[in-house]
Each structure stands twice: as structure tokens, then as C-alpha cells.
Write an enzyme that holds these catalytic residues in place. Structure first.
Site, PDB file in Angstrom:
ATOM      1  N   GLU A  54      -2.210   6.226 -13.877  1.00  0.00           N
ATOM      2  CA  GLU A  54      -2.453   7.513 -13.223  1.00  0.00           C
ATOM      3  C   GLU A  54      -2.847   8.587 -14.231  1.00  0.00           C
ATOM      4  O   GLU A  54      -3.733   9.401 -13.978  1.00  0.00           O
ATOM      5  CB  GLU A  54      -1.205   7.961 -12.459  1.00  0.00           C
ATOM      6  CG  GLU A  54      -1.426   9.274 -11.715  1.00  0.00           C
ATOM      7  CD  GLU A  54      -0.186   9.745 -10.982  1.00  0.00           C
ATOM      8  OE1 GLU A  54      -0.337  10.645 -10.148  1.00  0.00           O
ATOM      9  OE2 GLU A  54       0.917   9.225 -11.244  1.00  0.00           O
ATOM     10  N   CYS A  68      -0.745   9.513  -5.541  1.00  0.00           N
ATOM     11  CA  CYS A  68       0.689   9.779  -5.411  1.00  0.00           C
ATOM     12  C   CYS A  68       0.898  11.159  -4.824  1.00  0.00           C
ATOM     13  O   CYS A  68      -0.010  11.974  -4.816  1.00  0.00           O
ATOM     14  CB  CYS A  68       1.384   9.677  -6.763  1.00  0.00           C
ATOM     15  SG  CYS A  68       1.813   7.986  -7.213  1.00  0.00           S
ATOM     16  N   GLY A  88       2.741   5.579 -14.883  1.00  0.00           N
ATOM     17  CA  GLY A  88       2.626   6.824 -14.137  1.00  0.00           C
ATOM     18  C   GLY A  88       3.498   6.780 -12.898  1.00  0.00           C
ATOM     19  O   GLY A  88       4.515   6.089 -12.854  1.00  0.00           O
ATOM     20  N   CYS A  89       3.112   7.512 -11.872  1.00  0.00           N
ATOM     21  CA  CYS A  89       3.846   7.524 -10.608  1.00  0.00           C
ATOM     22  C   CYS A  89       3.949   6.115 -10.043  1.00  0.00           C
ATOM     23  O   CYS A  89       2.945   5.416  -9.901  1.00  0.00           O
ATOM     24  CB  CYS A  89       3.135   8.445  -9.618  1.00  0.00           C
ATOM     25  SG  CYS A  89       3.807   8.391  -7.950  1.00  0.00           S
ATOM     26  N   PHE A  90       5.172   5.689  -9.710  1.00  0.00           N
ATOM     27  CA  PHE A  90       5.338   4.298  -9.298  1.00  0.00           C
ATOM     28  C   PHE A  90       4.877   4.008  -7.876  1.00  0.00           C
ATOM     29  O   PHE A  90       4.724   2.846  -7.498  1.00  0.00           O
ATOM     30  CB  PHE A  90       6.765   3.781  -9.528  1.00  0.00           C
ATOM     31  CG  PHE A  90       7.911   4.641  -9.075  1.00  0.00           C
ATOM     32  CD1 PHE A  90       7.810   5.519  -8.004  1.00  0.00           C
ATOM     33  CD2 PHE A  90       9.137   4.554  -9.728  1.00  0.00           C
ATOM     34  CE1 PHE A  90       8.885   6.286  -7.586  1.00  0.00           C
ATOM     35  CE2 PHE A  90      10.238   5.318  -9.319  1.00  0.00           C
ATOM     36  CZ  PHE A  90      10.102   6.184  -8.244  1.00  0.00           C
TER      37      PHE A  90
END
EC number: 1.8.4.11
Length: 246
Positions: free
Chosen positions: A112, A246, A47-49
């Protein structure tokens, strides 16, 4: 120097960086950007890093994290032109402290967007192995996770790690960069934002990962001055348990 840190009633500030510079000079302290131990590397997309980098940054045994793009075939991806690549996190870790299997345990439990919902390539669930041993461990771990989650179908892809393209500087250590004065006091160049040990750890702890007691135990390894540590103590305590975002 051993420092007993106590919680501050008022919000600690770092506006006057001369205080930190004086402490660094007087106490012969400097930020620890590299740790001289044998490292192994893991690469995950989950997902969002930003959230993944904070999660692993505050994990014991993790020495360096870098966010970037991998898993695709297009050349020189950027955030605005990612092509067929995925947001990933590259992790350098001390295998005598934490194993690849333990890193995978965190991977399976902290996506995420979940493991069983198809998602666009940018946020795909992805394990990029670096050697044959990692390949075998990853496949065995996925099988165990699939059995645990049945009848849902895990969408995670497992593939060989080929090219890795570090993301733009504003993505690196995103939570730490939100503390502008602290980040300035650490003398972080764009390259050090990718590679620094102290930046890796603080990016996790300041986001609330790991907790205050673990931060106290690791703070001695980071090369922080008393003022920097007091500032971090306050924010770690304030953010503990907030969860990744995030």
C-alpha cells in the site's frame, strides 16, 4: 450440483435467508470452512491488512487468511494499543499449488505504501519466516527485488516469526463483512472469521480480486447454494478490476 450462473439484470438480494437455508437442506450443501490438505504458512506485513487479505484470499492455492499483529515485543497488542507490532497477514496455503516464492512475488508488487519509503511501524514492510527454507528464499527474493529497483533502497525487514496475535473480529474478512446478509448466511462465528476457507475466498473475490472467470472455476469448492452464488457472481462482476483499497 452443477450450476450455470448468468448475470442478473437486477441487484440480487439475500434479505430472506430462509431461501438459502432451504437450499442448504434440500441440496445437502453447507459452507466449506476447512480444506483437508497439507498446509504451509507465510506471514507478511505490507501496509493496511484489509487490502492484503483480499489480495491473497482470491489467490489460487491460498486456503486461509487471518489478519493480526506481529513483529514486535509488546504483549497482547490491539488495534488501539499496537505497541511496536505491525499489521500483518498470516496465510495458510497449499504448497503443491502455489510456492512461497510466488507468494513473495505478490508481496513485492502490492504494498500500500511502497517498498522504499520509510513508514511508521504499524504499516511496515515485513516478512516473518517460519523456517530456514523460507528465510533463505525471502533473503534471495529481496536481493533480486533490490537489484531490480536500484538505486532505490528497499526498507523491507526479514525476521523470524515469533508471536502472532489475531486482530479483532471486525478486522477479519473486512470486505466480506460488508455483505452482512451473505456473511450471516455462511454461519460465521468470530473464530470462523479467522479460519474459514469460504470466507477467505469470498473476501478476495467480492473486493474485485481474481475476476469472474476464476471465481466461476473456484465456486464449486466453497459449498455455496445457487442463491449465494448468484449474489456473489453479481458483486464479483461489478467489482472486478477496481483495485485494492483500505
Amino acid at each position: 450440483m452443477s450450476l450455470t450462473i448468468t448475470s442478473s439484470v437486477t441487484h440480487p438480494e439475500l434479505k430472506d435467508l430462509s431461501t438459502v437455508r432451504n437450499e442448504q437442506k434440500e441440496l445437502n450443501i453447507s459452507p466449506v470452512h476447512d480444506v483437508n490438505v497439507t498446509k504451509a504458512t507465510a506471514t507478511f506485513g505490507m501496509g493496511c491488512f484489509w487490502g492484503a487479505e483480499s489480495l491473497y484470499g482470491a489467490t489460487r492455492g491460498v486456503l486461509r487468511t487471518t489478519v493480526g499483529y506481529a513483529g514486535g515485543s509488546s504483549d497482547l497488542p490491539t488495534y488501539r494499543k499496537m505497541g511496536d507490532h505491525t499489521e500483518v497477514l498470516e496465510i495458510d496455503y497449499d504448497p503443491t499449488v502455489i510456492s512461497f516464492k510466488e507468494l513473495l512475488d505478490l508481496f513485492w508488487n502490492n504494498h500500500e505504501y511502497g517498498l522504499t519509503t520509510p513508514i511508521k511501524r504499524q504499516y511496515a514492510s515485513l516478512i516473518l519466516y517460519h523456517d530456514e527454507e523460507q528465510k533463505q528464499v525471502a533473503h534471495a527474493s529481496k536481493l533480486e527485488e533490490q537489484e531490480r529497483r536500484a538505486p532505490e533502497i528497499i526498507t523491507t525487514e526479514i525476521a523470524s516469526k515469533e508471536n502472532f496475535y489475531p486482530a479483532e473480529a471486525y478486522h477479519q474478512k473486512y470486505r466480506l463483512q460488508g455483505h452482512k446478509d451473505l456473511a450471516s448466511s455462511l454461519n460465521l462465528s468470530p473464530k470462523l472469521l479467522q479460519t474459514s476457507y469460504v470466507a477467505t475466498k469470498l473476501n478476495g473475490y467480492l473486493a474485485g480480486v481474481g475476476g469472474i472467470e476464476q471465481f466461476k472455476a473456484e465456486a464449486e469448492t466453497m459449498g455455496l447454494t445457487p442463491t449465494q452464488r448468484q449474489y456473489c457472481y453479481y458483486h464479483v462482476e461489478q467489482n472486478e478490476g477496481q483495485g485494492l483499497y483500505c
